[in-house]
Design a protein around this motif. Structure first.
Motif, PDB file in Angstrom:
ATOM      1  N   ARG A 406       0.822  -1.201   0.000  1.00  0.00           N
ATOM      2  CA  ARG A 406       0.000   0.000   0.000  1.00  0.00           C
ATOM      3  C   ARG A 406       0.866   1.266   0.000  1.00  0.00           C
ATOM      4  O   ARG A 406       1.957   1.303   0.587  1.00  0.00           O
ATOM      5  N   THR A 424      -1.528   1.083  -4.673  1.00  0.00           N
ATOM      6  CA  THR A 424      -0.446   0.131  -4.456  1.00  0.00           C
ATOM      7  C   THR A 424       0.756   0.547  -5.285  1.00  0.00           C
ATOM      8  O   THR A 424       0.663   1.433  -6.144  1.00  0.00           O
ATOM      9  N   GLU A 447       1.867  -0.967   4.995  1.00  0.00           N
ATOM     10  CA  GLU A 447       0.529  -1.512   5.184  1.00  0.00           C
ATOM     11  C   GLU A 447      -0.357  -0.621   6.061  1.00  0.00           C
ATOM     12  O   GLU A 447      -1.580  -0.786   6.083  1.00  0.00           O
ATOM     13  N   GLU A 450      -3.540   1.027   4.701  1.00  0.00           N
ATOM     14  CA  GLU A 450      -4.846   0.376   4.670  1.00  0.00           C
ATOM     15  C   GLU A 450      -5.839   1.047   5.612  1.00  0.00           C
ATOM     16  O   GLU A 450      -7.060   0.979   5.412  1.00  0.00           O
TER      17      GLU A 450
END
Length: 462
Positions: A406, A424, A447, A450
């Motif tokens: 991400r 991404t 991450e 997210e």
């Protein structure tokens, strides 16, 4: 600004007040406190207003308003509930180039009455441009608790010594420094505790022993944060309002600059990619020269001066030249932009470390350790990397970072213009080509991104 704040000197001047009710009474109380001679035109008069006129050499004209009543007036106030009549008065006053206030009708005002905090000779006026007078009064009430009534005594003391200080110091900078020391030290404390004779004695002693020589000044390396002026530290604000000279970068917002002292010398030394208004060596020399001239200099940097801000280089120059300095940390872009975008930099489920990286790649080649950056369970934050986004993504992918990792771009973070896109490593370049987010922008990889859709809270309507 809808109105320019001004202060009228009204002692002995004639003012016309149209209306004789309670609203007119409130205005008249302010006018006579300022020393004005009030003429009231009204068929009926509030008893307290009659007493006020008797006590302050005012005059009541118990008749219809006539145009000639405007002759020789400094200001005009209409305090009636007849809007048609008020408009007539407004138009006649404007035709004569007289300042007029129609109470509770901002559209018919060329000046407004602020909420007033009176610590004469210190007077503070707070205005909402007629849009929210209750809000202005609430703010005045807060200031009443913050500014002791003894500030009036401090202002009176300064007034008595003003000419002597002016004669003692030929330099305006030296006079300013003398007064700042006076207002923030032992003398002010004596005034606040009611010891006026002791305060006056101390002030005279300080004046007698003061040195005319300016000496070497000082440099304050101040982090201005990401742009929101409310994110400044108290110390940063205090030094900005004391500085004689301010050297500021491109990333310092106009709202932050507006908090600097009004009469400070403002020098732009900002840098853009491939364009520097002044080389770093020139900035270093300028800091030294201004301080040697006796000035207090604020070097105002966007974010934090020690995070990709070349603050260390500037301090080395100052240290070598024997110039005293202080450093005031600021909220760096990584902290501010991630917080305002709703992306925590660490999270026990996603990332246990953070790496701050410059994306300003010399000659568009990279000496960055992408292999180390490919490690999992960390958040990467790239400064000044928007123009090299494709190279950064390519370097991470080549060293094994998953294409599904991400990534977020935060443009103009913490300002009303903030925009955020997330994707991404595989998609973000194409997304930016379509979105064309402007610099300055921060790149956040990891991450933790997210969480952004769930935690976003600031300026999400884009």
């Amino acid at each position: 600004m809808d109105y320019l704040p001004l202060f009228f000197r009204l002692q002995g001047r004639s003012l016309l007040l149209i209306g004789g009710g309670e609203v007119a009474l409130r205005k008249a109380r302010l006018l006579v406190r300022a020393g004005a001679r009030v003429e009231v035109v009204a068929h009926e008069l509030h008893p307290e207003l009659q007493q006020l006129l008797d006590d302050h050499q005012g005059q009541w004209l118990a008749r219809e308003f006539l145009s000639e009543h405007l002759d020789g007036q400094a200001l005009v106030i209409a305090a009636t509930d007849d809007r048609t009549f008020n408009r007539r008065v407004y138009e006649e006053a404007v035709a004569r180039q007289l300042a007029i206030n129609v109470v509770d009708d901002p559209a018919l005002c060329t000046f407004v009455f602020p909420a007033i905090l009176d610590r004469s000779p210190l007077v503070i006026g707070i205005s909402s441009s007629g849009k929210a007078p209750v809000l202005a009064r609430l703010l005045r009430a807060k200031l009443e608790t913050w500014i002791p009534s003894r500030y009036s005594d401090l202002g009176q003391l300064a007034g008595r010594f003003r000419e002597a200080v002016k004669q003692r110091f030929g330099s305006i900078n030296r006079r300013r420094k003398f007064w700042e020391d006076t207002f923030s030290g032992t003398i002010a404390e004596r005034v606040f505790s009611g010891q006026m004779q002791e305060a006056e004695k101390l002030l005279q002693e300080q004046l007698d022993k003061a040195d005319e020589e300016t000496g070497v000044g000082e440099v304050y390396l101040v982090g201005a944060g990401p742009g929101d002026p409310e994110l400044l530290t108290f110390k940063a604000l205090r030094l900005m309002q004391q500085a004689d000279v301010v050297l500021y970068d491109r990333l310092v917002s106009a709202e932050v600059l507006d908090l600097c002292r009004r009469d400070a010398e403002m020098i732009y030394v900002g840098k853009k990619r491939d364009h520097h208004s002044l080389p770093q060596e020139g900035i270093n020399r300028l800091l030294v020269d201004k301080a040697r001239a006796g000035h207090r200099v604020v070097r105002l940097k966007g974010g934090d001066p020690f995070v990709f801000g070349r603050g260390g280089e500037e301090l080395e120059e100052l240290k070598g030249a024997g110039i005293p300095f202080q450093v005031v940390p600021g909220i760096t872009a990584a902290n501010a932009c991630s917080a305002y975008a709703g992306i925590p930099l660490t999270h026990r489920d996603y990332a246990q470390s953070v790496k701050l990286v410059t994306g300003q790649l010399k000659n568009r080649t990279s000496e960055l350790n992408f292999e180390e950056m490919a490690d999992p369970n960390q958040t990467l934050v790239f400064y000044m990397g928007l123009h090299t986004l494709e190279l950064i993504v390519q370097g991470l992918l080549e060293k094994g970072k998953p294409a599904t990792t991400r990534i977020a771009l935060v443009s103009q973070g913490s300002t009303p213009q903030q925009r955020v896109i997330t994707g991404t490593l595989e998609t973000i370049v194409a997304q930016q080509q379509e979105a064309q987010l402007p610099a300055p922008a921060l790149i956040i990889v990891g991450e933790v991104v997210e969480l952004q859709p769930r935690l976003a809270w600031f300026n999400t309507n884009y």
